[in-house]
Enzyme design. Structure first.
Site, PDB file in Angstrom:
ATOM      1  N   SER A   1      41.216  58.432  50.382  1.00  0.00           N
ATOM      2  CA  SER A   1      40.480  59.453  51.135  1.00  0.00           C
ATOM      3  C   SER A   1      39.113  59.638  50.508  1.00  0.00           C
ATOM      4  CB  SER A   1      41.238  60.781  51.100  1.00  0.00           C
ATOM      5  OG  SER A   1      40.460  61.831  51.647  1.00  0.00           O
TER       6      SER A   1
ATOM      7  N   TYR B   1      45.429  67.069  45.000  1.00  0.00           N
ATOM      8  CA  TYR B   1      45.336  66.092  46.085  1.00  0.00           C
ATOM      9  C   TYR B   1      44.133  65.177  45.895  1.00  0.00           C
ATOM     10  CZ  TYR B   1      44.477  64.137  50.700  1.00  0.00           C
ATOM     11  OH  TYR B   1      44.230  63.268  51.732  1.00  0.00           O
TER      12      TYR B   1
END
Length: 264
Positions: A140, A153
């Site tokens: 990501s 995360y």
């Protein structure tokens, strides 16, 4: 059971979102598939992938647990894996030192990091032994910057990008390619599951999962090292992350991910 007439692709986190769309990409390009996820949406997803012309085996298992990864490996039954898409992931939004639960934060590590390493270690040596194979990690652009309220995360995605690049360097002369897919905000169930629906990031524009998956599949097949997929602003963010100081990047990320920021 999948047949031996087509190459086999394994996709984790395949019940919805990017993983589901990746599975359809493989099916449309003459792969058979083993799909893994932990939720009851997997059976429906597998049926839809079969409709694209592939033989599909669905393995419902919790990859955040080591035994869940081993169950998936057992179900592969030694079949040669031509393509591995390590896509399963989860996020937890909120202050790490606040009221988020340690158990939830460790699940992010177990699924996003530990299971990725575990499964890759179990599959890639077989690719090297055969002299060919492809691996795709769904990372990501969140991993390009420190991320308040998504601290674990973002760190897990930074790990995946680095892991992909390091592994690529090891296997590049052994017939195996490794590609990192770096999407930005994508229209999936992620925001709901991560309790991020009230954030500015969730309220903003998003790419379609199908578009992201197509870009990831094409980069994988081309043997690229990484692809920043989706909107132009994703590419700008990734480029800016290489020159901005971490403090500035963290401040910007925090504005987007802070709970309640959608109404700010």
């Amino acid at each position: 059971m999948t047949t031996a007439t087509k190459p086999l692709a394994v996709v984790t986190g395949a019940s919805s979102g990017i993983g589901f769309e990746l599975a359809k990409q493989f099916a449309r390009h003459d792969f058979d598939l083993v799909l893994a996820a932990e939720d009851d949406e997997l059976a429906t997803a597998a049926d839809q992938v079969r409709a694209c012309g592939a033989e599909v085996e669905a393995v419902r298992t919790d990859l955040a647990a080591a035994e869940g990864v081993e169950e998936l490996v057992r179900r592969l039954a030694g079949r040669p894996v031509e393509a591995l898409a390590v896509n399963a992931g989860v996020g937890i939004n909120g202050e790490f030192a606040g009221d988020t639960l340690l158990e939830d934060q460790l699940t992010v590590v177990d699924l996003n990091v530990r299971s990725a390493v575990h499964l890759t270690k179990r599959v890639v040596p077989g690719m090297i032994g055969r002299g060919h194979g492809r691996v795709l990690f769904t990372s990501s652009i969140a991993g390009t910057s420190p991320a308040p309220y998504q601290a674990v995360y973002a760190a897990s995605k930074a790990f995946l990008t680095s892991f992909a690049e390091g592994l690529r360097g090891e296997v590049k002369d052994k017939g195996v390619t490794v590609t990192a897919l770096l999407p930005g905000p994508t229209d999936t169930e992620f925001f709901e599951r991560a309790d991020m629906e009230d954030t500015k990031l969730a309220a903003g524009d998003k790419d379609s999962a199908a578009e992201i998956a197509e870009a990831g599949y094409e980069a994988l097949m081309a043997g690229e090292d990484k692809v920043v997929a989706g909107m132009a602003k994703n590419k700008l963010q990734a480029a800016a992350s290489r020159v901005l100081p971490d403090e500035a990047k963290a401040k910007q990320q925090g504005k987007m991910m802070k709970p309640g920021s959608a109404d700010a």
